[in-house]
Write an enzyme that holds these catalytic residues in place. Structure first.
Site, PDB file in Angstrom:
ATOM      1  N   GLU A   1     -25.132 -10.655  27.005  1.00  0.00           N
ATOM      2  CA  GLU A   1     -24.689 -12.049  26.941  1.00  0.00           C
ATOM      3  C   GLU A   1     -25.863 -12.959  27.270  1.00  0.00           C
ATOM      4  O   GLU A   1     -26.585 -12.716  28.235  1.00  0.00           O
ATOM      5  CB  GLU A   1     -23.586 -12.373  27.964  1.00  0.00           C
ATOM      6  CG  GLU A   1     -22.234 -11.775  27.731  1.00  0.00           C
ATOM      7  CD  GLU A   1     -21.263 -12.168  28.843  1.00  0.00           C
ATOM      8  OE1 GLU A   1     -21.336 -13.319  29.347  1.00  0.00           O
ATOM      9  OE2 GLU A   1     -20.441 -11.318  29.214  1.00  0.00           O
TER      10      GLU A   1
ATOM     11  N   GLU B   1     -13.878 -21.494  24.122  1.00  0.00           N
ATOM     12  CA  GLU B   1     -12.675 -20.822  24.629  1.00  0.00           C
ATOM     13  C   GLU B   1     -12.001 -21.729  25.654  1.00  0.00           C
ATOM     14  O   GLU B   1     -12.391 -21.773  26.819  1.00  0.00           O
ATOM     15  CB  GLU B   1     -13.048 -19.473  25.239  1.00  0.00           C
ATOM     16  CG  GLU B   1     -13.606 -18.491  24.226  1.00  0.00           C
ATOM     17  CD  GLU B   1     -14.024 -17.171  24.848  1.00  0.00           C
ATOM     18  OE1 GLU B   1     -13.150 -16.319  25.098  1.00  0.00           O
ATOM     19  OE2 GLU B   1     -15.236 -17.019  25.108  1.00  0.00           O
TER      20      GLU B   1
ATOM     21  N   LYS C   1     -10.580 -20.409  29.274  1.00  0.00           N
ATOM     22  CA  LYS C   1     -11.408 -19.842  30.340  1.00  0.00           C
ATOM     23  C   LYS C   1     -11.352 -20.715  31.580  1.00  0.00           C
ATOM     24  O   LYS C   1     -11.238 -21.940  31.503  1.00  0.00           O
ATOM     25  CB  LYS C   1     -12.860 -19.693  29.869  1.00  0.00           C
ATOM     26  CG  LYS C   1     -13.057 -18.671  28.750  1.00  0.00           C
ATOM     27  CD  LYS C   1     -14.507 -18.307  28.570  1.00  0.00           C
ATOM     28  CE  LYS C   1     -15.005 -17.420  29.694  1.00  0.00           C
ATOM     29  NZ  LYS C   1     -16.359 -16.910  29.454  1.00  0.00           N
TER      30      LYS C   1
ATOM     31  N   GLU D   1     -18.092 -23.597  30.984  1.00  0.00           N
ATOM     32  CA  GLU D   1     -17.704 -22.240  30.591  1.00  0.00           C
ATOM     33  C   GLU D   1     -16.864 -22.232  29.306  1.00  0.00           C
ATOM     34  O   GLU D   1     -16.798 -21.223  28.614  1.00  0.00           O
ATOM     35  CB  GLU D   1     -16.892 -21.582  31.714  1.00  0.00           C
ATOM     36  CG  GLU D   1     -17.656 -21.359  33.007  1.00  0.00           C
ATOM     37  CD  GLU D   1     -18.406 -20.052  33.026  1.00  0.00           C
ATOM     38  OE1 GLU D   1     -18.468 -19.382  31.974  1.00  0.00           O
ATOM     39  OE2 GLU D   1     -18.933 -19.693  34.096  1.00  0.00           O
TER      40      GLU D   1
END
Length: 346
Positions: A267, A318, A321, A327
């Site tokens: 990642e 997303e 999250k 994030e």
């Protein structure tokens, strides 16, 4: 020109094309699905193919996602095994682990589509409850791959957070946190025996966002204006935090006697919103430079001839999250399939 002389340029061109293909195969994208507004998996797969993205990391073997990749031989998969599955696998056998893999993964995609199994994620620091189960689970999964005749085709490891390093600067001083060494040494021995890579998640953005006053943005972003930082121990020059962090892990491995292990970055990425320095232009610059370096076969100062396999985070934003606002904003693509910024994977 003689016929055999005509063959030499053709051979050189073929070798260059093969080299470019090999480097392209080292860049992947993480396909996280913690959101309620994502396109269906078949649409996501079409998006990947239309953008020449040939490697994907899935964080769990969700049947609906895996099935969408069925028969897509042009995409290789790193498939995550969720942390909560580890006790079940650890308390079983190689045979039961083989049954689990067959039922949960290979019933949806063929083994030839799978390049890596990522067993757990950031366990040692972020989810230590599962630490006692990690190595037994790895051993059972490795036994399962052997039973299925796949141990030389699918690698198996576990991704670590960058926080497993106690020292990362200068890179040559890289060292693991001392109190995890009793757990880490057996794990590294397993990786060496299985000829598997050390998997790491590294985010220069996190370092910058935590201290934007003292951490140079240019150094985090691969900006050409970044000052060259020399490692006084060996004189190697560093112009970006990505290289420095990878090499700190390499130095830590060498310090513990495992310098032969490959390092895979499972990642890395830059958010487009939600925090200091988070915007689409900076995400384009960071991720674009990662892609450019991988396609160009660029290594790090400590391993200049060894390109690093990298997975960019992530495919979509997303909205489900938790954590800091940024994030939720790492998507390279919007949910409608449009790019969040101009980036090419070819």
């Amino acid at each position: 020109m003689k016929p055999h002389n005509l063959f030499i340029p053709f051979l050189l061109l073929l070798l260059l094309l093969l080299a470019a293909t090999a480097h392209a195969a080292n860049i992947g994208v993480c396909y996280g699905r913690v959101a309620d507004n994502l396109p269906p998996p078949p649409s996501a797969v079409n998006l990947l193919q239309s953008n020449s993205i040939s490697k994907i990391r899935l964080f769990n073997p969700d049947p609906s996602a895996l099935s969408a990749f069925s028969g897509k031989a042009d995409i290789r998969l790193m498939i995550g095994i969720p942390n909560e599955i580890l006790p079940q696998i650890a308390n079983g056998t190689g045979d039961s682990a083989a049954d689990w893999l067959t039922s949960n993964i290979f019933s949806h995609v063929t083994p030839t589509q799978v390049s890596h199994l990522a067993v757990g994620n950031e366990i040692l620091f972020k989810d230590p409850f599962y630490t006692p189960h990690l190595l037994p689970a790895l051993h059972n999964f490795h036994g399962a791959l052997k039973k299925l005749g796949l141990s030389d085709k699918i690698s198996i490891s576990t991704p670590h957070a960058a926080s497993v390093l106690a020292t990362s600067y200068p890179p040559s001083a890289g060292a693991f946190v001392p109190y995890i060494l009793p757990v880490l040494h057996p794990l590294l021995r397993f990786l060496a025996h299985a000829r598997a890579p050390l998997m790491i998640n590294i985010y220069p953005y996190f370092t910058y966002a935590a201290d934007p006053v003292n951490v140079p943005l240019a150094y985090a972003l691969f900006d050409p204006s970044a000052a060259v930082v020399r490692d006084n121990a060996n004189g190697k020059p560093y112009t970006n935090m990505f290289d420095a962090t990878v090499d700190a892990f390499v130095a830590a491995l060498e310090r513990e006697g495992f310098g032969e292990l490959e390092v895979v970055v499972t990642e890395t990425g830059w958010p487009t919103a939600g925090g200091a320095g988070a915007d689409a232009e900076k995400a384009r610059r960071y991720n674009g430079e990662i892609v450019k370096r991988v396609l160009g076969g660029v290594g790090t100062p400590r391993r200049p001839s060894t390109p690093v396999e990298v997975y960019l985070f992530g495919l979509f934003d997303e909205n489900g999250k938790g954590g800091e606002e940024f994030e939720r904003h790492f998507g390279i693509f919007h949910s409608n399939g449009e790019k969040a910024y101009d980036i090419s994977f070819a």
